[in-house]
Design a protein around this motif. Structure first.
Motif, mmCIF file in Angstrom:
data_model
loop_
_atom_site.group_PDB
_atom_site.id
_atom_site.type_symbol
_atom_site.label_atom_id
_atom_site.label_comp_id
_atom_site.label_asym_id
_atom_site.label_seq_id
_atom_site.Cartn_x
_atom_site.Cartn_y
_atom_site.Cartn_z
ATOM 1 N N UNK A 1 4.126 13.697 -77.511
ATOM 2 C CA UNK A 1 5.328 13.078 -77.139
ATOM 3 C C UNK A 1 5.981 13.842 -76.172
ATOM 4 N N UNK A 2 5.737 13.900 -74.903
ATOM 5 C CA UNK A 2 6.187 14.438 -73.800
ATOM 6 C C UNK A 2 7.487 13.689 -73.486
ATOM 7 N N UNK A 3 8.543 14.499 -73.419
ATOM 8 C CA UNK A 3 9.773 14.119 -73.210
ATOM 9 C C UNK A 3 10.235 14.459 -71.880
ATOM 10 N N UNK A 4 11.076 13.539 -71.129
ATOM 11 C CA UNK A 4 11.752 13.779 -69.807
ATOM 12 C C UNK A 4 13.113 13.139 -70.091
ATOM 13 N N UNK A 5 13.910 13.803 -69.222
ATOM 14 C CA UNK A 5 15.257 13.671 -69.209
ATOM 15 C C UNK A 5 16.013 13.548 -67.878
ATOM 16 N N UNK A 6 16.532 12.429 -67.367
ATOM 17 C CA UNK A 6 17.291 12.411 -66.248
ATOM 18 C C UNK A 6 18.663 11.984 -66.160
ATOM 19 N N UNK A 7 19.511 12.766 -65.639
ATOM 20 C CA UNK A 7 21.042 12.142 -65.859
ATOM 21 C C UNK A 7 21.206 11.032 -64.724
ATOM 22 N N UNK A 8 22.391 10.131 -64.943
ATOM 23 C CA UNK A 8 22.582 8.991 -64.328
ATOM 24 C C UNK A 8 22.640 9.054 -62.668
ATOM 25 N N UNK A 9 23.386 10.307 -62.398
ATOM 26 C CA UNK A 9 23.565 10.529 -60.950
ATOM 27 C C UNK A 9 22.222 10.993 -60.139
ATOM 28 N N UNK A 10 21.167 11.345 -60.977
ATOM 29 C CA UNK A 10 19.849 11.732 -60.406
ATOM 30 C C UNK A 10 19.161 10.242 -60.381
ATOM 31 N N UNK A 11 19.323 9.376 -61.471
ATOM 32 C CA UNK A 11 18.547 8.130 -61.490
ATOM 33 C C UNK A 11 19.036 7.372 -60.081
ATOM 34 N N UNK A 12 20.151 7.350 -59.929
ATOM 35 C CA UNK A 12 20.363 6.250 -58.781
ATOM 36 C C UNK A 12 20.225 7.063 -57.440
ATOM 37 N N UNK A 13 19.733 8.165 -57.480
ATOM 38 C CA UNK A 13 19.109 8.562 -56.033
ATOM 39 C C UNK A 13 17.878 7.775 -55.557
ATOM 40 N N UNK A 14 17.495 6.875 -56.695
ATOM 41 C CA UNK A 14 16.249 6.175 -56.259
ATOM 42 C C UNK A 14 16.722 4.633 -56.485
ATOM 43 N N UNK A 15 17.141 4.114 -55.003
ATOM 44 C CA UNK A 15 17.728 2.656 -55.257
ATOM 45 C C UNK A 15 17.113 1.793 -56.287
ATOM 46 N N UNK A 16 15.948 1.714 -56.312
ATOM 47 C CA UNK A 16 15.226 0.614 -57.313
ATOM 48 C C UNK A 16 15.732 1.002 -58.849
ATOM 49 N N UNK A 17 15.740 2.145 -58.906
ATOM 50 C CA UNK A 17 16.050 2.374 -60.404
ATOM 51 C C UNK A 17 17.435 2.338 -60.739
ATOM 52 N N UNK A 18 18.187 2.519 -59.768
ATOM 53 C CA UNK A 18 19.703 2.167 -59.957
ATOM 54 C C UNK A 18 20.237 0.609 -59.937
ATOM 55 N N UNK A 19 19.256 -0.097 -59.511
ATOM 56 C CA UNK A 19 19.517 -1.540 -59.635
ATOM 57 C C UNK A 19 19.192 -2.026 -61.081
ATOM 58 N N UNK A 20 17.921 -1.459 -61.371
ATOM 59 C CA UNK A 20 17.236 -2.027 -62.505
ATOM 60 C C UNK A 20 17.719 -1.353 -63.945
ATOM 61 N N UNK A 21 18.374 -0.215 -63.836
ATOM 62 C CA UNK A 21 18.554 0.138 -65.211
ATOM 63 C C UNK A 21 19.805 -0.370 -65.711
ATOM 64 N N UNK A 22 20.839 -0.858 -65.047
ATOM 65 C CA UNK A 22 21.983 -1.714 -65.682
ATOM 66 C C UNK A 22 21.484 -2.909 -66.041
ATOM 67 N N UNK A 23 20.562 -3.478 -65.489
ATOM 68 C CA UNK A 23 20.222 -4.868 -65.831
ATOM 69 C C UNK A 23 19.630 -4.806 -67.186
ATOM 70 N N UNK A 24 18.649 -3.760 -67.347
ATOM 71 C CA UNK A 24 17.917 -3.681 -68.546
ATOM 72 C C UNK A 24 18.760 -3.448 -69.839
ATOM 73 N N UNK A 25 19.855 -2.400 -69.294
ATOM 74 C CA UNK A 25 20.691 -2.403 -70.403
ATOM 75 C C UNK A 25 21.393 -3.412 -70.788
ATOM 76 N N UNK A 26 21.906 -4.230 -70.027
ATOM 77 C CA UNK A 26 22.571 -5.454 -70.490
ATOM 78 C C UNK A 26 21.724 -6.341 -71.485
ATOM 79 N N UNK A 27 20.480 -6.426 -71.079
ATOM 80 C CA UNK A 27 19.599 -7.315 -71.858
ATOM 81 C C UNK A 27 19.007 -7.004 -73.198
#
Lengths: 355, 200
Positions: free
Chosen positions: A291-317
């Motif tokens: 179980x290999x874990x990775x952590x990334x804070x939100x302001x790192x995630x949004x440096x990748x535009x695709x991930x910044x768009x997708x994550x809020x959409x997933x969390x809402x659903x």
């Protein structure tokens, strides 16, 4: 060993960082694209999502089957601290010794093959020499003889491998979690679960049992073949980059969940991904679960535009039961609101990788 | 039907005599005596001659079943509390041979503890014949300090060892013979809902 081997992901230096106290953990800019972002579409959907664990995109967490990154030394130091405080995070029932040796072999072989500048394994019959350069280890031992190692084989190699490890015994048409080292878990207790079968240790998971998810997954895993490991991604969120979010220490980290504000989401809220790989073990017929874990804070995630768009959409659903189970309820909306500023509504490309 | 949805919890199908066993050991707690008395008709002289009954009255709502059990005619021994009963069970199992059947009846916490004794003798839990009788009280291990609290009837409750406020998670460890207790006010210390008597 292939001398022409050149890895894209080839960590040379390791970050000096902490997963507690001042929480100095962070990803270097070059490490962000290494992160296994877990959502391949904009909508959350529960699935077993098992696929062959084969070498993947160069530079990604999938490039090597046992991934080592810039957090290696800091993770090993945090693990040692957890174990010093709570030795029950390591468990091995007596009949698991052969599976322990299987695991030691597999983790040494995979790490030495992928990162020859970090690890070397020399095998001469049952006389083995293991060199771990980052940790300054150079040990010679007799494979199969526990008295020649400073610790039990599983204990020894898990302290040198990123990710939590569970070992399963296969019998009576089921998998039994009979050993492991779990120091960075998302709120489950190895000490409580050790000795349980597949259905028993998943008992607290909501929704999935009714969907038959575990029955199908177990049936699939019982037929896992040597040399054909499989993987899946799992995820949750963690406030502050804390590896040790065990139930044992919940009173220490639980209050963190009340500290999220619109101003600190980018720093405090972390997407936590588990790259789970399962391997049939050759001698014991057991199964290794990494179980290999990775952590990334939100302001790192949004440096990748695709991930910044997708994550809020997933969390809402996400269904409310799952949000509760994952412990997101208190800060989910605050996080979505913050992320929405990075979602311009543009369509996203399929798959998990950055464009 | 309590707990039918808790997949880590054992099922307790009810006592039934295994006719081919060479020896029968019955460990009964409280209302668990009734589980054996209810099948007294199946206790042939042959079975009774190979039987040992160990009994502790705890949890019997003040009504001991000593007399009724002794009347059955099998070897009978009564313990004052659970602990000496488990000690005696340990002795009996250490002197048992192949073909011994173990029967457990009583509260879930008692069955769980007796199962631990049996497991230490290499007995397969699936071969032990069990019946849940009496209180639905739970035996709970605090996941934080690892202390075990017996007879928990309400959630949340206060850990008898470390003092944290625990709720009882629907997750059972056979190895520990206990449910899992988890701090309920870890995120907001002091925010503890009133206890509910869920496991009477």
């Amino acid at each position: 060993m292939d001398t022409a081997y050149s890895a894209t992901h080839r960590p040379e230096t390791f970050r000096d960082e902490t997963f507690r106290g001042d929480f100095s953990y962070a990803n270097s800019p070059g490490n962000i694209r290494h992160f296994p972002f877990p959502f391949h579409e904009d909508h959350y959907r529960y699935s077993v999502n098992i696929e062959p664990h084969v070498p993947g995109l160069p530079g990604s967490a999938f490039e090597h089957l046992i991934d080592v990154d810039e957090h290696y030394l800091a993770e090993m130091a945090d693990r040692a601290q957890v174990l010093a405080e709570d030795p029950l995070r390591y468990q091995a029932l007596p009949h698991m010794m052969l599976a322990q040796w299987d695991t030691l072999e597999l983790l040494m072989e995979e790490q030495a093959r992928a990162y020859p500048h970090l690890f070397t394994l020399e095998r001469n019959g049952d006389q083995w020499r293991w060199i771990n350069r980052p940790l300054g280890i150079d040990d010679t031992f007799t494979f199969g003889d526990p008295s020649t190692l400073p610790r039990e084989p599983l204990d020894y190699i898990c302290r040198q491998t990123q990710g939590d490890i569970a070992l399963m015994d296969q019998r009576e048409g089921n998998l039994w979690m009979d050993a492991g080292m779990i120091t960075a878990q998302a709120d489950w207790s190895l000490d409580f679960d050790v000795g349980m079968n597949f259905h028993e240790w998943h008992a607290p998971v909501p929704l999935a049992p009714q969907m038959g998810v575990f029955d199908r997954a177990l049936k699939y895993l019982l037929n896992l073949q040597v040399g054909k490991p499989v993987r899946r991604l799992n995820w949750t969120m963690t406030i502050n980059p804390r590896l040790d979010t065990s139930p044992e220490t919940y009173p220490k980290w639980g209050p963190d969940r009340t500290t999220v504000t619109p101003e600190n989401v980018g720093q405090k809220v972390h997407l936590r991904v588990e790259l789970q790989s399962l391997w049939r073990l050759p001698r014991s017929n057991g199964m290794l679960f990494v179980i290999r874990g990775y952590m990334m804070r939100m302001d790192e995630v949004v440096t990748v535009p695709k991930w910044g768009r997708r994550l809020p959409r997933v969390l809402e659903s996400l269904p409310p039961e799952l949000a509760e189970y994952k412990g997101l309820s208190r800060y989910r909306q605050t996080t979505i609101d913050w992320l929405k500023r990075h979602d311009d509504g543009a369509p996203t490309s399929p798959g998990i990788f950055p464009d | 039907m309590q707990g039918a949805t808790i997949r880590s919890r054992p099922v307790y199908p009810g006592l039934a005599i295994a006719p081919l066993a060479r020896r029968h050991i019955f460990a009964l707690e409280g209302e668990g005596a009734g589980a054996l008395l209810d099948i007294a008709g199946d206790l042939t002289p042959e079975v009774l001659g190979r039987s040992q009954i160990l009994y502790v009255a705890r949890g019997s709502l003040g009504v001991g079943h000593h007399g009724a059990l002794q009347t059955l005619g099998a070897a009978f021994w009564a313990a004052p509390t659970v602990q000496p009963l488990l000690g005696r069970l340990d002795v009996e199992l250490s002197r048992s041979h192949m073909g011994t059947r173990l029967y457990l009846a009583g509260t879930e916490g008692f069955i769980g503890q007796a199962m631990q004794v049996a497991a230490a003798h290499g007995i397969d839990p699936a071969s032990v014949i069990t019946e849940h009788r009496g209180s639905r009280a739970r035996r709970v291990q605090c996941v934080h300090c690892k202390g075990v609290t017996e007879g928990v009837t309400a959630s949340p409750f206060t850990c008898g060892h470390c003092g944290l406020n625990l709720y009882v998670r629907d997750h059972y460890s056979r190895r520990l013979g206990a449910f899992q207790g988890v701090n309920i006010d870890a995120e907001e210390p002091g925010a503890v809902p009133p206890p509910e008597e869920l496991y009477l």
